[in-house]
Design a protein around this motif. Structure first.
Motif, PDB file in Angstrom:
ATOM      1  N   MET A 157       0.246   0.022 -11.974  1.00 28.95           N
ATOM      2  CA  MET A 157       1.188   1.085 -11.646  1.00 28.95           C
ATOM      3  C   MET A 157       2.403   1.040 -12.573  1.00 28.95           C
ATOM      4  O   MET A 157       2.884   2.083 -13.044  1.00 28.95           O
ATOM      5  CB  MET A 157       1.633   0.949 -10.195  1.00 28.95           C
ATOM      6  N   THR A 217      -9.324   2.954  -2.588  1.00 23.76           N
ATOM      7  CA  THR A 217      -8.935   4.348  -2.773  1.00 23.76           C
ATOM      8  C   THR A 217      -7.772   4.482  -3.747  1.00 23.76           C
ATOM      9  O   THR A 217      -7.723   5.418  -4.549  1.00 23.76           O
ATOM     10  CB  THR A 217      -8.529   4.966  -1.420  1.00 23.76           C
ATOM     11  N   LEU A 218      -6.836   3.536  -3.697  1.00 23.95           N
ATOM     12  CA  LEU A 218      -5.602   3.650  -4.464  1.00 23.95           C
ATOM     13  C   LEU A 218      -5.641   2.964  -5.832  1.00 23.95           C
ATOM     14  O   LEU A 218      -4.800   3.251  -6.675  1.00 23.95           O
ATOM     15  CB  LEU A 218      -4.440   3.064  -3.646  1.00 23.95           C
ATOM     16  N   CYS A 219      -6.604   2.078  -6.055  1.00 29.44           N
ATOM     17  CA  CYS A 219      -6.583   1.302  -7.299  1.00 29.44           C
ATOM     18  C   CYS A 219      -7.106   2.120  -8.472  1.00 29.44           C
ATOM     19  O   CYS A 219      -7.767   3.146  -8.307  1.00 29.44           O
ATOM     20  CB  CYS A 219      -7.421   0.027  -7.145  1.00 29.44           C
ATOM     21  N   PHE A 232       2.300   2.326  -3.362  1.00 26.93           N
ATOM     22  CA  PHE A 232       1.397   2.938  -4.326  1.00 26.93           C
ATOM     23  C   PHE A 232       1.252   4.443  -4.121  1.00 26.93           C
ATOM     24  O   PHE A 232       0.680   5.129  -4.972  1.00 26.93           O
ATOM     25  CB  PHE A 232       0.002   2.301  -4.247  1.00 26.93           C
ATOM     26  N   LEU A 233       1.733   4.947  -3.005  1.00 27.87           N
ATOM     27  CA  LEU A 233       1.508   6.353  -2.675  1.00 27.87           C
ATOM     28  C   LEU A 233       2.480   7.272  -3.401  1.00 27.87           C
ATOM     29  O   LEU A 233       3.635   6.912  -3.653  1.00 27.87           O
ATOM     30  CB  LEU A 233       1.659   6.560  -1.163  1.00 27.87           C
ATOM     31  N   HIS A 282       0.818  12.223  -0.874  1.00 28.24           N
ATOM     32  CA  HIS A 282      -0.207  11.478  -0.139  1.00 28.24           C
ATOM     33  C   HIS A 282       0.143  11.378   1.352  1.00 28.24           C
ATOM     34  O   HIS A 282       0.217  10.290   1.917  1.00 28.24           O
ATOM     35  CB  HIS A 282      -0.366  10.082  -0.730  1.00 28.24           C
ATOM     36  N   LEU A 313       0.831  -1.208   0.000  1.00 27.44           N
ATOM     37  CA  LEU A 313       0.000   0.000   0.000  1.00 27.44           C
ATOM     38  C   LEU A 313       0.864   1.255   0.000  1.00 27.44           C
ATOM     39  O   LEU A 313       0.581   2.225  -0.723  1.00 27.44           O
ATOM     40  CB  LEU A 313      -0.943   0.002   1.209  1.00 27.44           C
ATOM     41  N   LEU A 344      -2.817   9.834   3.646  1.00 29.89           N
ATOM     42  CA  LEU A 344      -2.993   8.400   3.447  1.00 29.89           C
ATOM     43  C   LEU A 344      -1.826   7.619   4.043  1.00 29.89           C
ATOM     44  O   LEU A 344      -2.006   6.548   4.629  1.00 29.89           O
ATOM     45  CB  LEU A 344      -3.127   8.085   1.951  1.00 29.89           C
ATOM     46  N   ARG A 345      -0.609   8.175   3.902  1.00 27.30           N
ATOM     47  CA  ARG A 345       0.564   7.509   4.468  1.00 27.30           C
ATOM     48  C   ARG A 345       0.437   7.406   5.992  1.00 27.30           C
ATOM     49  O   ARG A 345       0.749   6.361   6.589  1.00 27.30           O
ATOM     50  CB  ARG A 345       1.829   8.282   4.095  1.00 27.30           C
ATOM     51  N   MET A 356      -8.669   0.904   1.691  1.00 31.14           N
ATOM     52  CA  MET A 356      -7.509   1.651   1.192  1.00 31.14           C
ATOM     53  C   MET A 356      -7.157   1.207  -0.237  1.00 31.14           C
ATOM     54  O   MET A 356      -6.792   2.036  -1.079  1.00 31.14           O
ATOM     55  CB  MET A 356      -6.325   1.442   2.132  1.00 31.14           C
ATOM     56  N   MET A 357      -7.289  -0.082  -0.510  1.00 34.21           N
ATOM     57  CA  MET A 357      -7.045  -0.571  -1.876  1.00 34.21           C
ATOM     58  C   MET A 357      -8.033   0.058  -2.857  1.00 34.21           C
ATOM     59  O   MET A 357      -7.676   0.422  -3.980  1.00 34.21           O
ATOM     60  CB  MET A 357      -7.161  -2.100  -1.923  1.00 34.21           C
TER      61      MET A 357
END
Length: 517
Positions: free
Chosen positions: A223, A186-188, A141-142, A146, A138, A149-150, A183-184
């Motif tokens: 990514m 949000t980031l996907c 991916f930031l 971010h 996770l 989120l971190r 969270m996945m």
């Protein structure tokens, strides 16, 4: 995943798998890049081998370094010229020993995790290791911005705190997994929303962990492919300079390595000069002829040379040195154009025979294209019988025409008109077929215009009669022009040097011929 059943699948190992899989990520995993590297070997032409000095011994280190350089160059070249390039996960052969070993190790790991969670009280050693892996994924991916989120990921997936909760029997693994899935999501990428949704429907912890890692692998691919798209413009310039440098090094060792290029460009200049002379009025003076010859420019000759590659005899003629790495691509485009030519010709004679009733009928042209495409599959194979395939095509097309005419209240074709249409379709196999030559000349004209206007905002219109195959032609033209423009970027200095001599000679020759006449 690690082969140690006591160790979760590590991010380092997955990253390594990604690197190893890049070369296997093309259309034919494990073979495509290597195939192109073999075909792109500039030393493949025997007549270009110097005879002067014996080859010096090559060390293993030099050989490995060279192989690595060629592989890197081929991969960079692939990314630049292939607009559809994507990194894909490597897949082991179904019944291979490697796959069997991997599956056994994976099963052992997940069985061990399930056994730990079923203990009373549950043991969370493996689960915590997996949460650590998920946390690393996770965070990877930031982006630098971010920050919030971190902080959330670091705070919720605090492994020290999770271990303390596990030791005290207060760990809520379901709550942590729920946070991970959120969270996945949000980031996907939007394309993964469906996979994230499916995760929420899994209630058992072990299958859920397996599914999470599967989706994380997909997110890594997304990514990586986003990164490839982002670096393509910068990579294009760097790759061009790198390829030019390597070719120059090769040229210094083998000075005659532009022989095939010279011959290729000379033929293009001759073709263009003949065409210009034909276009001159018959009463034109020698000055006019010279003017026609001098109108030849390096760009026009290069474009003609690239067009000639689409009519290349790949069996009997060696490919020019500077385009050798892309011989497979040019050959694929050539085959696609041949299929377009036959499809366009069949459509033209079909519309002509059936009358205007079918011209604007929704979906009719697509049905005919599908028939032709299916029946012409394998046209590049030596065993393919074009006449037989076109005979079958004629039968299918006539049946489709009559069906469509009947469905829309028109009179079906008479037996005589059917015979004529079938004969016209079968006649497409003849090399001197007038309609086929007409469509071919218009396709060539379209590609020529596309090349000439490739740096302009407005693209050329498709010539008359090619409307039904416009989409296919434009798709081919985009691939073709991308390939040509990149090749020009790399090798234009060499082309200009060769053409500087050719065009000067061509001008004097044409002027002399005009005076003799």
């Amino acid at each position: 995943m690690s082969q140690n059943p006591d160790k979760p699948p590590s991010s380092e190992e997955k990253s390594s798998g990604l690197e190893d899989g890049r070369e296997e990520s093309l259309d034919n995993p494990d073979q495509s890049v290597r195939k192109r590297i073999r075909q792109s070997s500039l030393g493949s032409h025997r007549d270009a081998t110097p005879k002067s000095s014996p080859p010096r011994p090559v060390s293993i280190e030099e050989l490995m370094e060279t192989a690595k350089g060629v592989t890197n160059m081929a991969l960079a070249h692939e990314i630049v010229v292939n607009g559809d390039f994507q990194i894909k996960p490597a897949e082991l052969p179904e019944h291979s020993l490697e796959k069997k070993v991997r599956d056994i190790v994976h099963k052992a790991f997940w069985d061990c995790l399930e056994a730990q969670l079923k203990e009373d009280p549950p043991t969370y050693d493996h689960a915590i290791k997996l949460l650590g892996e998920i946390k690393e994924n996770l965070l990877s991916f930031l982006l630098p911005g971010h920050t919030r989120l971190r902080s959330q990921i670091t705070e919720v997936l605090d492994l020290d705190l999770i271990k303390q909760e596990a030791e005290n029997g207060a760990l809520d693994i379901a709550k942590l997994v729920e946070f991970v899935i959120g969270m996945m999501g949000t980031l996907c990428a939007p394309a993964r929303d469906e996979e994230i949704k499916k995760l929420k429907d899994i209630n058992e912890i072990v299958p859920l962990f397996r599914a999470i890692f599967s989706v994380l692998d997909l997110m890594k691919m997304d990514m990586a492919n986003f990164a490839v798209t982002s670096i393509r413009p910068k990579l294009m310039q760097q790759s061009a300079e790198y390829e030019r440098k390597k070719f120059q090094e090769f040229l210094e060792k083998r000075p005659n390595s532009l022989d095939l290029v010279t011959r290729w460009l000379q033929e293009a200049a001759d073709d263009l000069a003949k065409l210009r002379c034909k276009m001159l009025p018959p009463h034109c003076s020698s000055d006019g002829a010279t003017g026609g010859a001098s109108a030849l420019c390096s760009t026009a000759v290069q474009n003609q040379a690239y067009l000639n590659l689409l009519k290349w005899d790949h069996v009997n003629r060696p490919f020019p040195e500077t385009v050798l790495m892309d011989q497979t691509r040019f050959q694929e485009i050539q085959l696609e154009l041949e299929q377009c030519l036959l499809t366009g010709t069949v459509l033209l004679v079909t519309f002509s025979a059936a009358g205007p009733a079918l011209a604007d009928m929704p979906g009719f042209a697509e049905k005919i294209k599908t028939i032709v495409k299916v029946l012409l599959t394998g046209i590049h194979l030596p065993s393919f019988n074009l006449k037989e395939s076109l005979a079958t095509t004629g039968e299918k097309v006539c049946a489709e025409v009559n069906t469509c005419l009947s469905q829309h209240g028109f009179t079906p074709l008479s037996a005589e008109r059917e015979t004529v249409l079938k004969g016209q379709i079968q006649a497409v196999a003849n090399s001197d077929n007038t309609i086929c030559k007409l469509i071919d000349s218009r396709i060539q004209k379209f590609l020529e215009s596309y090349l000439a206007s490739s740096h302009q905002k407005s693209l050329p219109a498709v010539p008359g009669g090619l409307g039904p195959i416009q989409r296919e032609l434009e798709e081919i033209a985009v691939k073709y022009v991308r390939l040509v423009n990149y090749n020009k970027m790399v090798f234009s200095p060499y082309y200009d040097a060769v053409l500087g001599k050719i065009l000067t000679k061509e001008e004097y020759q044409l002027a002399g011929k005009s005076e003799e006449s």
